[in-house]
Design an enzyme around this catalytic site. Structure first.
Site, PDB file in Angstrom:
ATOM      1  N   LYS A  22       0.824  -1.211   0.000  1.00 50.08           N
ATOM      2  CA  LYS A  22       0.000   0.000   0.000  1.00 50.08           C
ATOM      3  C   LYS A  22       0.854   1.255   0.000  1.00 50.08           C
ATOM      4  O   LYS A  22       0.582   2.222  -0.725  1.00 50.08           O
ATOM      5  CB  LYS A  22      -0.927  -0.050   1.214  1.00 50.08           C
ATOM      6  N   ASN A  23       1.919   1.255   0.799  1.00 47.89           N
ATOM      7  CA  ASN A  23       2.753   2.449   0.926  1.00 47.89           C
ATOM      8  C   ASN A  23       3.641   2.695  -0.289  1.00 47.89           C
ATOM      9  O   ASN A  23       4.276   3.745  -0.387  1.00 47.89           O
ATOM     10  CB  ASN A  23       3.610   2.362   2.190  1.00 47.89           C
ATOM     11  N   CYS A 117      -2.667  13.573  13.708  1.00 44.72           N
ATOM     12  CA  CYS A 117      -2.779  12.145  13.400  1.00 44.72           C
ATOM     13  C   CYS A 117      -2.816  11.380  14.713  1.00 44.72           C
ATOM     14  O   CYS A 117      -2.193  11.785  15.695  1.00 44.72           O
ATOM     15  CB  CYS A 117      -1.578  11.707  12.559  1.00 44.72           C
ATOM     16  N   ARG A 122       2.583  14.656  12.274  1.00 42.42           N
ATOM     17  CA  ARG A 122       3.289  14.295  11.053  1.00 42.42           C
ATOM     18  C   ARG A 122       3.244  15.495  10.111  1.00 42.42           C
ATOM     19  O   ARG A 122       2.584  15.482   9.082  1.00 42.42           O
ATOM     20  CB  ARG A 122       2.640  13.067  10.404  1.00 42.42           C
ATOM     21  N   ASP A 306       6.110   0.756  11.847  1.00 37.90           N
ATOM     22  CA  ASP A 306       4.843   0.129  11.461  1.00 37.90           C
ATOM     23  C   ASP A 306       4.730  -1.318  11.944  1.00 37.90           C
ATOM     24  O   ASP A 306       3.672  -1.933  11.790  1.00 37.90           O
ATOM     25  CB  ASP A 306       4.655   0.174   9.940  1.00 37.90           C
ATOM     26  N   ARG A 398      -7.774   0.020   5.809  1.00 39.82           N
ATOM     27  CA  ARG A 398      -6.999   1.019   5.074  1.00 39.82           C
ATOM     28  C   ARG A 398      -5.749   0.411   4.452  1.00 39.82           C
ATOM     29  O   ARG A 398      -5.310   0.857   3.378  1.00 39.82           O
ATOM     30  CB  ARG A 398      -6.573   2.165   6.000  1.00 39.82           C
TER      31      ARG A 398
END
Length: 419
Positions: A22-23, A117, A122, A306, A398
């Site tokens: 995804k990133n 966030c 961020r 993460d 997400r």
């Protein structure tokens, strides 16, 4: 609102196919704004953030086709709108990645400020300072970043702090600037390398991606390209922990073990067996008793922030005491209070969490606060005795493609439901 019901205690066994990252997919989709020609992307994950980015690109005027599952053909030939509105930016911070491509190609862009966030501040100050160094006029108007420039000029840019999205945004902008741009103290993540490979296929001249200094020689025009998104290293790590925390044995295919070397090394320290039969798969076999081991999150190639929440879930059932130090985000222990509800023993002290292994968790009703926190609660539920209800699982949607279906296929007792 969707929830997960999990009955824990089952070892996970079998094979899991890792989805695209995804990133990496998000900046690669944004890069399609740099050209009027078609950019074809393969191996896109079916995750909510990808749907949001597609909607943003379509709102800007891109024409997007899906000729087959997980493939998008993106044409920016008809882009006439240069604004990413708050309604989209507030649901996905990566919307800010439209700023660099729009500014470079059209000379103007308006993107809503992302704001705060859940896991910490961020800010995009590094993005904006970089655009100004490239010659853009940047202003804040009514909560929006407005950037304008007739033609960006290559410059040397030093990042005071490593920023993944900042590196991506400026790398894309510099691809169409006059002259040479040098990014120093740039992010080194595999997703940066993947974006650079796509840009070079489009005709850009990017050198050094994956190292701390990246050199971009601007070109007058970029063209179409076809590119396959890399496997998701965080999904890979999450399922590796799933095998470890449940006493399981999982084969992970379509992954890149090199991208999560720090995670695999740490899991081996805890007693987990990691087999690497080839460059694109892993076998993860749980230890008879997981040993607790300290960890500190760091920019790549260090242990990724993460993966911190998932690792904490594993440490709650380990033998001994572990100290987890979070150096990237100041508020990324929100999952700890929910793990406490399941019987975990965790003490927080600023950016450190001291976890005393409990060897057994109990099912409870818990609530997700962000994407990776939700993954840690699912992992804890898989290991816990009894029933766990995870609320607000839209967070996990997400970034993970149908995680409950993948887990169910390897033996997990997990279902999605609504109350």
């Amino acid at each position: 609102m969707d929830k997960f019901r999990i009955i824990g205690g089952r070892p996970l066994e079998g094979r899991i196919q890792i989805s695209g990252a995804k990133n990496s997919a998000l900046p690669c989709m944004a890069a399609a704004l740099l050209t009027s020609e078609t950019v074809t992307l393969h191996n896109l994950p079916y995750a909510r953030d990808i749907i949001t980015m597609r909607r943003l690109l379509e709102d800007l005027g891109c024409h997007i086709l899906m000729p087959e599952l997980r493939t998008l053909k993106i044409s920016g030939a008809q882009v006439e709108v240069f604004e990413a509105p708050y309604e989209l930016v507030k649901t996905m911070r990566a919307s800010v990645l439209a700023l660099g491509p729009l500014l470079a190609r059209f000379g103007e862009a308006r993107v809503s400020l992302p704001g705060g966030c859940a896991i910490g501040q961020r800010p995009i100050d590094l993005h904006l300072a970089g655009f100004e160094k490239l010659g853009a006029a940047v202003e804040i108007e009514g909560g929006d970043v407005v950037a304008r420039s007739k033609r960006l000029q290559g410059r040397e840019i030093y990042f005071d702090k490593v920023s993944v999205t900042g590196t991506e945004n400026l790398m894309m902008a510099a691809a169409l600037a006059d002259g040479v741009t040098v990014l120093t103290n740039a992010a080194r993540e595999p997703e940066i390398v993947d974006l650079a490979e796509l840009l070079n296929k489009m005709g850009a001249r990017v050198e050094g991606a994956g190292r701390s200094t990246i050199r971009i020689e601007g070109v007058n025009k970029l063209g179409g390209a076809e590119h396959t998104i890399i496997p998701d290293r965080i999904e890979t790590g999450t399922f590796a922990v799933a095998a470890a925390i449940t006493g399981g044995d999982l084969e992970l295919v379509n992954c890149n073990p090199q991208h999560i070397a720090a995670v695999l090394d740490k899991l081996e320290e805890t007693g987990v067996r990691i087999d690497r039969p080839n460059a694109f798969s892993l076998r993860v076999v749980a230890a008879d008793q997981t040993r607790c081991s300290d960890v500190t999150t760091l920019p790549h190639p260090g242990f990724p922030t993460d993966m911190q929440a998932q690792y904490m879930a594993l440490m709650t059932v380990g033998d001994g005491v572990s100290v987890i130090t979070e150096t990237i985000f100041e508020n990324r222990f929100m999952h700890a209070s929910e793990l406490l509800r399941m019987g975990a023993r965790i003490r927080l002290n600023g950016r450190q969490a001291v976890v005393e292994g409990n060897k057994e968790l109990s099912g409870a009703r818990v609530q997700a606060s962000d994407l990776r926190a939700s993954a840690s609660l699912v992992l804890a539920g898989l290991a816990a005795r009894g029933e766990t209800i995870v609320d607000r699982v839209y967070h996990i949607d997400r970034g993970y493609e149908k995680i409950e279906e993948k887990l169910r296929a390897v033996g997990a007792n997990i279902e999605r439901f609504r109350e």
